[in-house]
Design a protein around this motif. Structure first.
Motif, short mmCIF file in Angstrom:
data_model
loop_
_atom_site.label_atom_id
_atom_site.label_comp_id
_atom_site.label_asym_id
_atom_site.label_seq_id
_atom_site.Cartn_x
_atom_site.Cartn_y
_atom_site.Cartn_z
N TYR A 23 11.61 4.91 -10.41
CA TYR A 23 10.47 4.94 -9.51
C TYR A 23 10.06 6.40 -9.34
O TYR A 23 10.79 7.32 -9.71
CB TYR A 23 10.78 4.29 -8.16
CG TYR A 23 11.86 4.97 -7.35
CD1 TYR A 23 11.54 5.94 -6.41
CD2 TYR A 23 13.20 4.64 -7.52
CE1 TYR A 23 12.53 6.57 -5.67
CE2 TYR A 23 14.19 5.25 -6.78
CZ TYR A 23 13.85 6.22 -5.86
OH TYR A 23 14.83 6.85 -5.13
N TYR A 24 8.88 6.62 -8.77
CA TYR A 24 8.38 7.97 -8.53
C TYR A 24 8.29 8.21 -7.03
O TYR A 24 7.91 7.32 -6.27
CB TYR A 24 7.01 8.18 -9.18
CG TYR A 24 7.12 8.46 -10.65
CD1 TYR A 24 7.15 9.76 -11.12
CD2 TYR A 24 7.25 7.42 -11.57
CE1 TYR A 24 7.29 10.03 -12.47
CE2 TYR A 24 7.38 7.68 -12.91
CZ TYR A 24 7.40 8.98 -13.36
OH TYR A 24 7.54 9.25 -14.70
N GLU A 25 8.67 9.42 -6.61
CA GLU A 25 8.68 9.77 -5.19
C GLU A 25 7.97 11.10 -4.99
O GLU A 25 8.12 12.01 -5.81
CB GLU A 25 10.12 9.85 -4.70
CG GLU A 25 10.26 10.14 -3.24
CD GLU A 25 11.70 10.09 -2.78
OE1 GLU A 25 12.21 8.97 -2.59
OE2 GLU A 25 12.31 11.17 -2.63
N PHE A 26 7.18 11.20 -3.91
CA PHE A 26 6.53 12.46 -3.57
C PHE A 26 6.28 12.53 -2.06
O PHE A 26 6.41 11.52 -1.36
CB PHE A 26 5.21 12.65 -4.34
CG PHE A 26 4.16 11.60 -4.11
CD1 PHE A 26 3.18 11.77 -3.15
CD2 PHE A 26 4.16 10.44 -4.87
CE1 PHE A 26 2.21 10.80 -2.96
CE2 PHE A 26 3.19 9.47 -4.69
CZ PHE A 26 2.21 9.66 -3.72
N ARG A 27 5.97 13.71 -1.57
CA ARG A 27 5.66 13.92 -0.16
C ARG A 27 4.15 13.94 0.02
O ARG A 27 3.42 14.42 -0.85
CB ARG A 27 6.25 15.24 0.34
CG ARG A 27 7.76 15.29 0.31
CD ARG A 27 8.42 14.56 1.43
NE ARG A 27 8.18 15.27 2.69
CZ ARG A 27 8.37 14.74 3.88
NH1 ARG A 27 8.78 13.51 4.00
NH2 ARG A 27 8.14 15.42 4.97
N LEU A 28 3.69 13.42 1.15
CA LEU A 28 2.27 13.30 1.44
C LEU A 28 2.02 13.77 2.87
O LEU A 28 2.77 13.42 3.78
CB LEU A 28 1.85 11.83 1.30
CG LEU A 28 0.40 11.50 1.58
CD1 LEU A 28 -0.45 11.83 0.36
CD2 LEU A 28 0.26 10.04 1.91
N CYS A 29 0.97 14.56 3.05
CA CYS A 29 0.55 15.01 4.38
C CYS A 29 -0.73 14.26 4.73
O CYS A 29 -1.71 14.35 4.00
CB CYS A 29 0.32 16.51 4.39
SG CYS A 29 -0.16 17.13 6.01
N GLU A 30 -0.71 13.53 5.84
CA GLU A 30 -1.86 12.72 6.23
C GLU A 30 -3.07 13.60 6.55
O GLU A 30 -2.96 14.63 7.19
CB GLU A 30 -1.51 11.88 7.45
CG GLU A 30 -2.59 10.92 7.84
CD GLU A 30 -2.18 10.02 8.99
OE1 GLU A 30 -2.61 8.87 9.00
OE2 GLU A 30 -1.44 10.48 9.87
N SER A 31 -4.22 13.17 6.09
CA SER A 31 -5.47 13.90 6.29
C SER A 31 -6.12 13.45 7.59
O SER A 31 -6.21 12.26 7.87
CB SER A 31 -6.41 13.63 5.12
OG SER A 31 -7.63 14.26 5.33
N GLN A 32 -6.57 14.44 8.39
CA GLN A 32 -7.26 14.13 9.63
C GLN A 32 -8.40 15.10 9.82
O GLN A 32 -8.40 16.19 9.26
CB GLN A 32 -6.31 14.24 10.82
CG GLN A 32 -5.23 13.21 10.79
CD GLN A 32 -4.45 13.18 12.09
OE1 GLN A 32 -4.79 13.86 13.04
NE2 GLN A 32 -3.42 12.38 12.12
N ARG A 33 -9.38 14.70 10.60
CA ARG A 33 -10.50 15.60 10.91
C ARG A 33 -10.09 16.53 12.03
O ARG A 33 -9.33 16.17 12.91
CB ARG A 33 -11.71 14.80 11.32
CG ARG A 33 -12.29 14.01 10.18
CD ARG A 33 -13.53 13.29 10.62
NE ARG A 33 -14.01 12.51 9.49
CZ ARG A 33 -15.27 12.43 9.16
NH1 ARG A 33 -16.18 13.06 9.86
NH2 ARG A 33 -15.63 11.72 8.13
#
Length: 115
Positions: A23-33
Protein backbone atom coordinates in the motif's frame (compact mmCIF):
# COMPACT_ATOMS: atom_id res chain seq x y z
CA UNK A 1 -15.43 11.21 4.10
CA UNK A 2 -13.63 13.62 1.79
CA UNK A 3 -10.57 15.67 2.65
CA UNK A 4 -9.09 18.41 0.49
CA UNK A 5 -5.50 19.29 1.19
CA UNK A 6 -1.87 19.46 0.17
CA UNK A 7 0.51 16.50 0.11
CA UNK A 8 3.18 17.11 2.74
CA UNK A 9 5.28 13.99 2.10
CA UNK A 10 5.96 11.94 -1.04
CA UNK A 11 3.81 8.76 -1.09
CA UNK A 12 5.89 5.86 0.14
CA UNK A 13 5.22 2.18 -0.55
CA UNK A 14 4.87 -0.06 2.50
CA UNK A 15 3.90 -3.69 3.03
CA UNK A 16 1.26 -4.80 5.52
CA UNK A 17 2.61 -7.09 8.25
CA UNK A 18 -0.65 -9.05 8.55
CA UNK A 19 -1.63 -9.58 4.90
CA UNK A 20 1.67 -9.04 3.07
CA UNK A 21 -0.01 -6.70 0.57
CA UNK A 22 1.53 -3.43 -0.55
CA UNK A 23 0.00 0.00 0.00
CA UNK A 24 1.06 3.65 -0.28
CA UNK A 25 1.17 6.05 2.66
CA UNK A 26 1.67 9.83 2.82
CA UNK A 27 0.97 12.83 5.07
CA UNK A 28 -1.69 15.39 4.17
CA UNK A 29 -2.35 18.88 5.54
CA UNK A 30 -6.01 19.91 5.29
CA UNK A 31 -6.67 23.00 3.20
CA UNK A 32 -8.71 25.82 4.72
CA UNK A 33 -9.51 29.41 3.83
CA UNK A 34 -7.91 32.17 5.84
CA UNK A 35 -5.14 31.92 8.40
CA UNK A 36 -5.13 28.67 10.33
CA UNK A 37 -2.58 28.60 13.15
CA UNK A 38 -3.12 24.88 13.80
CA UNK A 39 -3.88 22.98 10.57
CA UNK A 40 -5.24 19.45 10.69
CA UNK A 41 -2.77 16.73 9.64
CA UNK A 42 -3.73 13.29 8.38
CA UNK A 43 -1.83 10.12 7.57
CA UNK A 44 -3.35 8.71 4.38
CA UNK A 45 -3.09 5.03 3.49
CA UNK A 46 -3.99 4.17 -0.09
CA UNK A 47 -5.13 0.58 0.16
CA UNK A 48 -4.15 -0.21 -3.44
CA UNK A 49 -0.72 -1.31 -4.58
CA UNK A 50 -0.73 1.33 -7.32
CA UNK A 51 1.47 4.42 -7.13
CA UNK A 52 -0.86 7.47 -6.85
CA UNK A 53 1.82 9.65 -8.58
CA UNK A 54 1.37 12.61 -6.24
CA UNK A 55 4.09 15.18 -5.70
CA UNK A 56 4.87 17.09 -2.53
CA UNK A 57 2.64 20.19 -2.47
CA UNK A 58 0.00 18.78 -4.84
CA UNK A 59 -3.59 19.77 -4.06
CA UNK A 60 -5.59 16.55 -3.75
CA UNK A 61 -9.03 15.20 -2.89
CA UNK A 62 -8.94 12.08 -0.71
CA UNK A 63 -12.00 9.87 -0.25
CA UNK A 64 -11.97 7.24 2.47
CA UNK A 65 -12.77 6.32 6.03
CA UNK A 66 -11.46 8.30 9.00
CA UNK A 67 -9.88 6.33 11.86
CA UNK A 68 -7.72 7.20 14.84
CA UNK A 69 -4.44 5.39 15.35
CA UNK A 70 -3.28 5.26 18.99
CA UNK A 71 0.16 4.06 20.05
CA UNK A 72 2.87 4.67 22.67
CA UNK A 73 5.36 7.39 21.83
CA UNK A 74 9.11 7.08 22.39
CA UNK A 75 8.66 8.66 25.81
CA UNK A 76 6.11 5.97 26.72
CA UNK A 77 3.12 8.33 26.62
CA UNK A 78 -0.02 7.38 24.69
CA UNK A 79 -0.46 9.45 21.54
CA UNK A 80 -2.56 9.28 18.41
CA UNK A 81 -2.88 10.41 14.82
CA UNK A 82 -5.76 10.82 12.39
CA UNK A 83 -5.65 8.12 9.75
CA UNK A 84 -7.61 8.05 6.49
CA UNK A 85 -8.02 4.63 4.89
CA UNK A 86 -8.32 5.93 1.36
CA UNK A 87 -10.20 4.41 -1.54
CA UNK A 88 -9.22 7.25 -3.87
CA UNK A 89 -6.71 10.11 -3.91
CA UNK A 90 -6.82 12.28 -6.99
CA UNK A 91 -4.91 15.41 -7.90
CA UNK A 92 -7.19 18.37 -8.57
CA UNK A 93 -6.43 20.58 -11.54
CA UNK A 94 -6.34 24.31 -11.03
CA UNK A 95 -9.20 26.23 -12.65
CA UNK A 96 -8.30 27.63 -16.06
CA UNK A 97 -9.31 31.14 -15.02
CA UNK A 98 -6.86 31.15 -12.09
CA UNK A 99 -4.09 29.75 -14.26
CA UNK A 100 -4.75 32.36 -16.99
CA UNK A 101 -4.72 35.19 -14.45
CA UNK A 102 -1.41 33.99 -13.08
CA UNK A 103 0.17 33.78 -16.51
CA UNK A 104 -1.15 37.16 -17.68
CA UNK A 105 1.63 39.67 -18.12
CA UNK A 106 0.71 43.12 -16.93
CA UNK A 107 1.98 46.05 -18.97
CA UNK A 108 3.29 48.83 -16.69
CA UNK A 109 1.56 52.16 -17.16
CA UNK A 110 3.66 55.06 -18.41
CA UNK A 111 3.91 58.01 -16.01
CA UNK A 112 1.88 61.11 -16.92
CA UNK A 113 3.93 63.77 -18.71
CA UNK A 114 4.15 67.22 -17.15
CA UNK A 115 2.96 70.04 -19.40
Amino acid sequence: MQVFGNVAMQPERKVSKSTGRGYYEFRLCESQRGVDTEPTWYTVRMMKDVNPKLDKGSFVKVTGKLKTDFYLSREGKPTGTLLVLAFEASKLARPASALAAEQRVEVPEEPAQAV
